[in-house]
Design an enzyme around this catalytic site. Structure first.
Site, PDB file in Angstrom:
ATOM      1  CE  LYS A 185     -13.878   8.563 -46.369  1.00 26.18           C
ATOM      2  NZ  LYS A 185     -13.061   8.249 -45.186  1.00 26.18           N
TER       3      LYS A 185
ATOM      4  CE  LYS B 281      -9.324   8.322 -52.925  1.00 26.44           C
ATOM      5  NZ  LYS B 281      -9.382   8.826 -51.563  1.00 26.44           N
TER       6      LYS B 281
ATOM      7  CE  LYS C   9      -7.753   1.351 -46.899  1.00 23.04           C
ATOM      8  NZ  LYS C   9      -7.610   1.980 -45.604  1.00 23.04           N
TER       9      LYS C   9
END
Ligand code: TYM
Length: 344
Positions: free
Chosen positions: A115, A207, A210
């Site tokens: 991230k 994966k 969101k």
């Protein structure tokens, strides 16, 4: 609900609509645990602000997530459903744990590294600290088991290490035999093999997430039937005939066949048998129908919950009261063990 039952805690971030990965990897498993465990499920809104967020959406997304828990089968009579930020012990325990957690434990977290790459120079301290807040969430409730998807395994190990090595080993009293009398319970992850890693519709090697900017990569629990069908129609395939599991050259076949098995309620063997000779052109409408049918009851119940905001608010208020009582007792134990002046 009985105090003797083992405890479960889990949560999902209210960042946009929940997707099939969140449901199949986590929430679906929570539902069964209600029969056998004392279950706590929180909407982790404090985690949702570790990346830039829109204040105009946070409250609404929090309600959406809570209503989706209930729509997926979480029973407010059997479980404690609450909002993380409504129980201030989460932030307090996070701080206490911060002060004993080595920085390099956090710097090696895979999710942080991934991230942080996306955030560049703007990456927040909160994002680095995300797993400590998650440890606080779990440890506050003396959770025995934490049902999550595969991607959370490393965070669970960190929560265990903090409890064991940094709190219990250092601060817990010992009995006459020298055995530690633990302050915090050390939790076990509960990762069911099926559904633990749902992959993107547009890339079978990454994966379902969101944060993927391509909305076609995921099916959300609130997607209408036409959109589900469209996303599945456009999902990445390969030129091979017949669906199969376990072929490393065919991650999309593995993922979509796995989704079909779960969504149609069949065993993997039965689904693999049914689709072994099938071309993609026949398989995709079948998968779309299974997804639409599996989500239909959730969407109906979701609509009912959102039409009754007063009852939803009641559920969260009741949840907050119960969660707060348990969490306050734990944070008090930790404050005492760390030597703070009692509040008298
Ligand atoms: P979040 O919101 O990113 O994910 C919520 C849950 O969904 C699972 N999940 C998946 N499972 C299978 N396939 C996927 N593609 C997929 N994507 C997500 C996650 O593993 C998770 O179980 N950090 C947590 C939230 C959290 C939490 C906690 C969880 C905060 N405090 C305490 C348990 C206990 C998270 O991943 O949220």
């Amino acid at each position: 609900m009985s105090a003797q039952r083992p405890r479960v805690l889990s949560g999902v971030q209210p960042t946009g609509a929940l997707h099939l990965g969140n449901w199949l990897g986590a929430i679906r498993n929570w539902v069964d645990l209600q029969q056998t465990h004392d279950t706590f499920f929180c909407v982790v809104d404090l985690h949702a602000i570790t990346v830039p967020h829109d204040p105009a959406r946070l409250a609404e997304d929090t309600l959406t997530t809570a209503a989706l828990y209930l729509a997926c089968g979480i029973d407010p009579q059997a479980s404690t459903v609450f909002v993380q930020s409504h129980v201030s012990a989460h932030s307090e325990l996070c701080w206490l744990l911060n002060c004993v957690t080595p920085l390099n434990w956090l710097e090696r977290m895979i999710q942080f590294k991934e991230k942080a790459l996306r955030q560049g120079a703007d990456v927040s301290t909160g994002l680095l600290d995300y797993p400590v807040l998650m440890a606080a969430d779990i440890l506050l409730y003396d959770a025995d088991r934490v049902p999550v998807g595969e991607d959370q395994k490393q965070h669970l190990e960190l929560a265990r290490d903090i409890a064991q090595q940094r709190i219990n080993a250092r601060f817990a009293p010992r009995d006459e035999q020298g055995e530690i009398l633990p302050i915090l319970r050390v939790p076990e992850p509960l990762i069911l093999p099926e559904g633990a890693r749902v992959m993107s519709l547009t890339d079978g090697r990454s994966k379902m997430s969101k944060s993927d900017s391509n909305e076609g990569s995921r099916i959300t629990l609130l997607d209408p039937p036409e959109l589900i069908t469209k996303k599945i129609k456009r999902a990445k395939t390969d030129p091979v005939m017949g669906l199969e599991f376990g072929n490393p050259e065919r991650p999309e076949a593995d993922n979509l066949l796995g989704l079909y098995a779960l969504l149609s309620g069949q065993s993997r063997t039965a689904a693999a048998g049914e689709c072994a000779e099938m071309g993609w052109g026949r398989f995709k409408p079948l998968l779309a129908e299974a997804a639409v049918e599996a989500l239909r009851p959730i969407q109906e119940r979701y609509g009912q919950w959102r039409q009754d905001p007063a009852t939803l608010e009641q559920v969260l208020k009741h949840g907050r009261e119960r969660a707060n009582a348990v969490a306050e007792a734990t944070v008090q134990r930790v404050r005492d063990a760390l030597g703070f002046l009692p509040r008298s």
